[in-house]
Design a protein around this motif. Structure first.
Motif, PDB file in Angstrom:
ATOM      1  N   HIS A 100       0.860  -1.190   0.000  1.00 56.59           N
ATOM      2  CA  HIS A 100       0.000   0.000   0.000  1.00 56.59           C
ATOM      3  C   HIS A 100       0.895   1.238   0.000  1.00 56.59           C
ATOM      4  O   HIS A 100       1.808   1.334   0.808  1.00 56.59           O
ATOM      5  N   HIS A 102       1.201   5.738  -0.995  1.00 58.55           N
ATOM      6  CA  HIS A 102       0.589   7.026  -1.349  1.00 58.55           C
ATOM      7  C   HIS A 102       1.403   7.611  -2.503  1.00 58.55           C
ATOM      8  O   HIS A 102       1.778   8.777  -2.472  1.00 58.55           O
ATOM      9  N   HIS A 163      -6.620   9.059  -1.073  1.00 58.10           N
ATOM     10  CA  HIS A 163      -5.750   8.296  -0.174  1.00 58.10           C
ATOM     11  C   HIS A 163      -4.524   7.715  -0.880  1.00 58.10           C
ATOM     12  O   HIS A 163      -3.420   8.186  -0.659  1.00 58.10           O
TER      13      HIS A 163
END
Ligand SMILES: [Zn+2]
Length: 239
Positions: A100, A102, A163
């Motif tokens: 994950h 950004h 996000h």
């Protein structure tokens, strides 16, 4: 986990997970302590990066172990996003690693609520005709996890509105590579949007591309030369 394959041992997997965290920074996919990484250990447990720690100073003992019920073991708290990591491992048996980030362009695109449509054939690298953008929910919540699971249906990656990105893979290297590929596609799509007049590939063409990806048995590879054996005139990225 696939039949006949065993995941790396706990110690080796901890080392690989820390290396993957550092790669996120090195490849410009994350900044500071944002982003997190997980890897399945066995049928019931996975390792996940700890919450809010500098990747450069991470030690093997800092990496928490979690089970699929959400219990964690170790000296450090797991990433605040452990819920979607757990839920993806629960519902997607073929996924053994999750990244994950950004990353800048993918996150910027997700801040407009856009996913990545079939503007380029390499979108198929994420498993389908597009990369969806999951609806916004507060970080760390079960609602965000549910939205991510829905966006990941039939896909290996998705954006998260306002996000970032989730990329999955059969191992840490493939999840990391896919996170990089999604960032690259998001950058190209953002530039194309700014030029205006983006044309999209139609469903029939994307079906052909997806079939080629499958036939070459390299669904987790991200190098077009690997996928197409260098035989395609437009195989070079960005062409
Ligand atoms: Zn995040």
């Amino acid at each position: 986990m696939r039949d006949g394959e065993r995941p790396a041992s706990g110690a080796a997997l901890r080392t690989q997970l820390i290396a993957a965290c550092r790669e996120l920074t090195r490849r410009g996919l994350t900044h500071g302590t944002s982003g997190n990484v997980s890897a399945r250990c066995d049928a019931r447990r996975f390792l996940i990066s700890p919450s809010g720690m500098d990747y450069e100073t991470l030690q093997a003992d800092d990496v928490p172990l979690m089970d699929l019920e959400g219990r964690w073991f170790g000296a450090r708290r797991p990433s605040s996003e452990w819920r979607f990591h757990r839920d993806i491992f629960r519902s997607r048996p073929e996924v053994d690693a999750i990244v994950h980030t950004h990353s800048p362009h993918a996150t910027a695109l997700a801040c407009t609520g856009r996913g990545i449509p079939a503007f380029h054939y390499m979108v198929a690298i994420a498993g389908g005709v597009d990369v969806r953008c999951a609806a916004y929910h507060t970080f760390g919540t079960q609602e965000l996890s549910q939205a991510a699971l829905a966006a990941l249906q039939g896909r290996k990656a998705c954006l998260l509105a306002n996000h970032g990105v989730i990329a999955t893979g059969r191992d840490l290297q493939s999840a990391l590579a896919l996170a990089g590929e999604v960032e690259n596609l998001a950058r190209q799509y953002s530039v194309a949007l700014s030029l205006g007049g983006v044309t999209l590939l139609d469903e029939a063409e994307m079906a052909r591309v997806l079939e080629k990806f499958r036939n070459y048995g390299q669904q987790d590879a991200v190098d077009p030369d690997l996928l197409f054996g260098g035989a395609e005139p437009d195989a070079a990225r960005g062409s």
